[in-house]
Design a protein around this motif. Structure first.
Motif, PDB file in Angstrom:
ATOM      1  N   ASN A   1       0.819  -1.215   0.000  1.00 51.98           N
ATOM      2  CA  ASN A   1       0.000   0.000   0.000  1.00 51.98           C
ATOM      3  C   ASN A   1       0.847   1.257   0.000  1.00 51.98           C
ATOM      4  OD1 ASN A   1      -2.379  -1.495   0.078  1.00 51.98           O
ATOM      5  ND2 ASN A   1      -2.489  -1.494   2.303  1.00 51.98           N
ATOM      6  N   GLN A   2       1.879   1.254   0.814  1.00 52.84           N
ATOM      7  CA  GLN A   2       2.744   2.436   0.900  1.00 52.84           C
ATOM      8  C   GLN A   2       3.375   2.749  -0.451  1.00 52.84           C
ATOM      9  OE1 GLN A   2       6.516   2.230   3.186  1.00 52.84           O
ATOM     10  NE2 GLN A   2       5.733   3.992   4.322  1.00 52.84           N
ATOM     11  N   LEU A   3       3.880   1.726  -1.133  1.00 51.73           N
ATOM     12  CA  LEU A   3       4.500   1.953  -2.437  1.00 51.73           C
ATOM     13  C   LEU A   3       3.479   2.418  -3.465  1.00 51.73           C
ATOM     14  CD1 LEU A   3       6.887   1.878  -4.343  1.00 51.73           C
ATOM     15  CD2 LEU A   3       6.457  -0.573  -4.699  1.00 51.73           C
ATOM     16  N   LEU A   4       2.304   1.812  -3.474  1.00 52.13           N
ATOM     17  CA  LEU A   4       1.272   2.214  -4.430  1.00 52.13           C
ATOM     18  C   LEU A   4       0.900   3.685  -4.260  1.00 52.13           C
ATOM     19  CD1 LEU A   4      -0.991  -0.959  -4.258  1.00 52.13           C
ATOM     20  CD2 LEU A   4       0.280  -0.176  -6.266  1.00 52.13           C
ATOM     21  N   VAL A   5       0.725   4.133  -3.029  1.00 57.12           N
ATOM     22  CA  VAL A   5       0.392   5.544  -2.791  1.00 57.12           C
ATOM     23  C   VAL A   5       1.547   6.442  -3.198  1.00 57.12           C
ATOM     24  CG1 VAL A   5      -0.159   7.262  -1.032  1.00 57.12           C
ATOM     25  CG2 VAL A   5      -1.308   5.043  -0.998  1.00 57.12           C
ATOM     26  N   THR A   6       2.759   6.023  -2.911  1.00 53.77           N
ATOM     27  CA  THR A   6       3.929   6.808  -3.318  1.00 53.77           C
ATOM     28  C   THR A   6       3.959   6.998  -4.833  1.00 53.77           C
ATOM     29  OG1 THR A   6       5.233   6.054  -1.425  1.00 53.77           O
ATOM     30  CG2 THR A   6       6.452   6.889  -3.325  1.00 53.77           C
ATOM     31  N   ILE A   7       3.668   5.941  -5.576  1.00 50.83           N
ATOM     32  CA  ILE A   7       3.648   6.021  -7.042  1.00 50.83           C
ATOM     33  C   ILE A   7       2.579   7.007  -7.507  1.00 50.83           C
ATOM     34  CG2 ILE A   7       3.149   4.717  -9.151  1.00 50.83           C
ATOM     35  CD1 ILE A   7       4.351   2.243  -7.695  1.00 50.83           C
ATOM     36  N   LEU A   8       1.394   6.945  -6.916  1.00 47.44           N
ATOM     37  CA  LEU A   8       0.320   7.865  -7.292  1.00 47.44           C
ATOM     38  C   LEU A   8       0.688   9.311  -6.939  1.00 47.44           C
ATOM     39  CD1 LEU A   8      -2.793   5.805  -6.120  1.00 47.44           C
ATOM     40  CD2 LEU A   8      -1.735   5.842  -8.380  1.00 47.44           C
ATOM     41  N   GLN A   9       1.290   9.497  -5.782  1.00 46.39           N
ATOM     42  CA  GLN A   9       1.673  10.848  -5.372  1.00 46.39           C
ATOM     43  C   GLN A   9       2.763  11.421  -6.269  1.00 46.39           C
ATOM     44  OE1 GLN A   9       2.644  10.144  -1.213  1.00 46.39           O
ATOM     45  NE2 GLN A   9       0.722  11.087  -0.558  1.00 46.39           N
ATOM     46  N   GLU A  10       3.662  10.570  -6.760  1.00 53.13           N
ATOM     47  CA  GLU A  10       4.718  11.045  -7.668  1.00 53.13           C
ATOM     48  C   GLU A  10       4.121  11.625  -8.941  1.00 53.13           C
ATOM     49  OE1 GLU A  10       7.139   7.592  -8.148  1.00 53.13           O
ATOM     50  OE2 GLU A  10       8.309   7.949  -6.324  1.00 53.13           O
ATOM     51  N   VAL A  11       3.049  11.029  -9.418  1.00 55.40           N
ATOM     52  CA  VAL A  11       2.363  11.577 -10.590  1.00 55.40           C
ATOM     53  C   VAL A  11       1.797  12.955 -10.268  1.00 55.40           C
ATOM     54  CG1 VAL A  11       0.407  11.275 -12.159  1.00 55.40           C
ATOM     55  CG2 VAL A  11       1.836   9.306 -11.547  1.00 55.40           C
ATOM     56  N   LEU A  12       1.187  13.091  -9.098  1.00 55.23           N
ATOM     57  CA  LEU A  12       0.590  14.368  -8.719  1.00 55.23           C
ATOM     58  C   LEU A  12       1.636  15.451  -8.485  1.00 55.23           C
ATOM     59  CD1 LEU A  12      -2.245  13.156  -6.303  1.00 55.23           C
ATOM     60  CD2 LEU A  12      -2.481  14.001  -8.642  1.00 55.23           C
ATOM     61  N   THR A  13       2.809  15.061  -8.039  1.00 59.25           N
ATOM     62  CA  THR A  13       3.885  16.024  -7.784  1.00 59.25           C
ATOM     63  C   THR A  13       4.253  16.775  -9.063  1.00 59.25           C
ATOM     64  OG1 THR A  13       4.757  14.671  -5.988  1.00 59.25           O
ATOM     65  CG2 THR A  13       6.256  16.279  -6.945  1.00 59.25           C
ATOM     66  N   GLU A  14       4.101  16.111 -10.197  1.00 61.86           N
ATOM     67  CA  GLU A  14       4.429  16.734 -11.488  1.00 61.86           C
ATOM     68  C   GLU A  14       3.231  17.449 -12.103  1.00 61.86           C
ATOM     69  OE1 GLU A  14       7.546  16.623 -12.654  1.00 61.86           O
ATOM     70  OE2 GLU A  14       8.122  15.479 -10.860  1.00 61.86           O
ATOM     71  N   SER A  15       2.171  17.628 -11.322  1.00 60.92           N
ATOM     72  CA  SER A  15       0.930  18.204 -11.854  1.00 60.92           C
ATOM     73  C   SER A  15       0.569  19.494 -11.129  1.00 60.92           C
ATOM     74  CB  SER A  15      -0.208  17.190 -11.670  1.00 60.92           C
ATOM     75  OG  SER A  15      -0.707  17.245 -10.337  1.00 60.92           O
ATOM     76  N   PRO A  16      -0.456  20.203 -11.588  1.00 60.93           N
ATOM     77  CA  PRO A  16      -0.904  21.419 -10.884  1.00 60.93           C
ATOM     78  C   PRO A  16      -1.625  21.108  -9.572  1.00 60.93           C
ATOM     79  CG  PRO A  16      -1.651  21.382 -13.189  1.00 60.93           C
ATOM     80  CD  PRO A  16      -1.159  20.016 -12.868  1.00 60.93           C
ATOM     81  N   LEU A  17      -1.995  19.847  -9.345  1.00 66.65           N
ATOM     82  CA  LEU A  17      -2.758  19.498  -8.157  1.00 66.65           C
ATOM     83  C   LEU A  17      -1.845  18.998  -7.042  1.00 66.65           C
ATOM     84  CD1 LEU A  17      -5.797  17.701  -9.822  1.00 66.65           C
ATOM     85  CD2 LEU A  17      -5.652  20.055  -8.996  1.00 66.65           C
ATOM     86  N   SER A  18      -2.336  19.062  -5.832  1.00 69.86           N
ATOM     87  CA  SER A  18      -1.536  18.704  -4.661  1.00 69.86           C
ATOM     88  C   SER A  18      -1.389  17.193  -4.531  1.00 69.86           C
ATOM     89  CB  SER A  18      -2.192  19.256  -3.395  1.00 69.86           C
ATOM     90  OG  SER A  18      -1.547  18.757  -2.240  1.00 69.86           O
ATOM     91  N   ALA A  19      -0.167  16.754  -4.183  1.00 71.26           N
ATOM     92  CA  ALA A  19       0.065  15.337  -3.872  1.00 71.26           C
ATOM     93  C   ALA A  19      -0.702  14.920  -2.633  1.00 71.26           C
ATOM     94  CB  ALA A  19       1.555  15.083  -3.686  1.00 71.26           C
TER      95      ALA A  19
END
Length: 414
Positions: free
Chosen positions: A153-171
Motif C-alpha cells: 500500500n505504501q508503495l502504491l500511494v507513493t507512485i500515485l503521489q509522484e504523478v501528482l507532484t508533477e501536476s498542478p494538483l496537490s500530492a
C-alpha cells in the motif's frame, strides 16, 4: 506525520481538486495507470515482503489470497484506473432544474463529498481503486490499510503521489496513514474536523469496530453472507454451474456464495449433482438433517453456520419447502449483500426479487457479479449493504453529494 496534519493537508487539497477540470483529472489518472504498470516489479517486491511477514505471522490461505499481487492483478489495477478515467465525470452535473411559484430557477448539482477516509484490510487493489474513484470525483482521500499489506500500500500511494507532484494538483489529494496501530485507526474514525465521511472495507470485525467507534459519518460496506436458492423450476445443470462458480471461483471475497438453499422436490436429484461439481475443489459441505439423507458425507450444520461468512471452501446447505421459506431464511441470516434464485418460474423469481432484502438480487446468475468493475463502474470503493446514502457497488456517483443552485431576479420572500 500526525493524522491532524494529514487531515489538514487533505482539506486544503480538496478545495483545488474539487475545481479541477475533467480533462486534467483524466490525464492524471491515465498517468497513474501507466506509472503502476511501469513499476510492476517494484510492486511485486513490496508485496513479497508483505506475504513473507504474513506467512511468518500465521495468516491463513484465505487472507493470503486477498493479499497476493500478481502481474495479472497489477494489470487489472491499472485497467481499473483507466476505466475510471473513461467514465463520465458526475461532478457539475445538474440532476434536474425547475421553476417554483416565486419564479426562482432551482437546480440540483452534483458536488464532491470533500475528504473521504478509507479504512481497509489486506487487499492492496483497494488502494488504487479507492484513490482513482475519489480523485475522479474531486474528493481528497486518506487511506489507512491493514498492517498485512503495509509495504504494498505504501508503495502504491507513493507512485500515485509522484504523478501528482508533477501536476498542478496537490500530492496531498491522495494520502496514506503509515501508522497501523489501533490507536491511530480510532483517531481516524473520529477525525470529524477534517473527514466528511469514513468508508470501512473489510471483515465483520472491522465493520463492527468502525460502526461502534466512529463519530465521523460512515458508509457501511458490509460482509457477504450470500445465498443461492435453487427452485423446483430450475434448470439443474445451469444451477450446478452457478453454485460452483459462486462458491469456488474466488471463495475469499464477499460476493462468493456461503449458503445453498434447495427446494425439497429436486433435492434428491440436484444435491448429488452439485456435490460432484464441488468435489474437485474439496468444498466442505455442512447440511441440515434432510440434506444429509442425500449427502451423508456432509457435516451436520449448526445454527452458527447459517449466519457465517466462511470466505473459504465451505458451503452450508439447507432444504426448503417453498420460495417463501427460502426468502424467510435469507432475510433472517443474510448480510443484505447479494442473493440469487435459480428458476424458470416467472412468478417465483419476481417474488424473490421483490421480497429479498439485499443490495443485489439475481435471477439465474452467480452472486460473483456484484462488483463495480462487472457492473461497468470501473473500480469500486466498496459494496454498501446499508440503505443510506448508497447501496450496492459504489462507483463515481455514490461518492458525490448535491447542492441546490438557485437563480433569481430580485425575489424576496413575503
Amino acid at each position: 506525520m500526525t493524522l491532524l496534519t494529514l487531515g489538514k493537508q487533505a482539506k486544503i487539497a480538496s478545495y483545488s481538486l474539487s475545481q479541477a477540470s475533467t480533462r486534467l483529472k483524466n490525464e492524471l489518472l491515465m498517468a497513474m495507470a501507466e506509472a503502476i504498470e511501469a513499476k510492476t516489479d517494484l510492486i511485486l517486491q513490496a508485496n513479497q515482503q508483505d506475504l513473507t511477514h504474513a506467512v511468518d505471522n500465521g495468516i491463513d490461505d484465505t487472507m493470503l489470497d486477498r493479499l497476493r499481487l500478481t502481474v495479472e492483478r497489477i494489470q487489472a489495477m491499472s485497467d481499473g484506473i483507466r476505466q475510471v478515467a473513461s467514465l463520465a465525470d458526475p461532478i457539475g452535473e445538474v440532476d434536474k432544474m425547475w421553476k417554483n411559484e416565486d419564479n426562482l430557477t432551482i437546480g440540483k448539482r452534483r458536488v464532491p463529498l470533500g475528504v473521504i477516509g478509507i479504512i481497509y484490510e489486506s487487499r492492496p487493489n483497494v488502494t488504487t481503486d479507492a484513490a482513482a474513484l475519489c480523485f475522479k470525483t474531486g474528493n481528497a482521500v486518506i487511506l489507512r490499510g491493514g498492517k498485512e499489506a503495509f509495504y504494498s500500500n505504501q508503495l502504491l500511494v507513493t507512485i500515485l503521489q509522484e504523478v501528482l507532484t508533477e501536476s498542478p494538483l496537490s500530492a496531498h489529494s491522495i494520502q496514506f496513514v503509515s501508522d497501523t496501530s489501533r490507536e491511530t485507526a480510532r483517531e481516524l474514525m473520529q477525525l470529524n474536523q477534517y473527514l466528511d465521511v469514513l468508508i470501512p472495507r473489510g471483515g465483520a470485525n472491522l465493520i463492527k469496530t468502525v460502526l461502534a467507534t466512529a463519530t465521523v459519518p460512515v458508509i457501511e460496506t458490509g460482509t457477504g453472507n450470500c445465498h443461492i436458492y435453487v427452485d423446483k423450476a430450475a434448470q439443474l445443470e445451469m444451477a450446478r454451474d452457478i453454485v460452483v462458480n459462486a462458491k469456488c471461483q474466488r471463495p475469499s471475497v464477499c460476493n462468493s456464495a456461503e449458503t445453498l438453499l434447495v427446494h425439497e422436490t429436486i433435492a434428491a436429484e440436484f444435491l448429488p449433482l452439485v456435490a460432484a461439481g464441488l468435489a474437485p475443489f474439496n468444498v466442505e459441505l455442512r447440511g441440515d438433517e434432510q440434506t444429509r439423507r442425500y449427502l451423508p458425507e456432509a457435516i451436520l450444520a449448526n445454527e452458527e453456520d447459517w449466519g457465517t461468512e466462511f470466505l473459504d471452501f465451505i458451503l452450508a446447505i439447507k432444504i426448503v419447502g417453498s420460495t417463501d421459506e427460502a426468502i424467510l431464511h435469507i432475510n433472517t441470516y443474510n448480510t443484505k449483500h447479494s442473493e440469487a434464485i435459480i428458476s424458470d418460474n416467472y412468478f417465483d423469481t419476481q417474488k424473490f426479487l421483490d421480497h429479498v432484502d439485499a443490495a443485489a438480487v439475481y435471477v439465474n446468475a452467480s452472486t460473483r457479479f456484484t462488483d463495480g468493475f462487472a457492473f461497468g463502474f470501473g473500480a469500486e470503493i466498496g459494496i454498501s449493504t446499508q440503505k443510506l446514502h448508497a447501496r450496492g457497488p459504489m462507483g463515481l456517483h455514490e461518492l458525490t453529494s448535491t447542492k441546490y443552485i438557485i437563480y433569481g431576479d430580485g425575489q424576496i420572500r413575503r
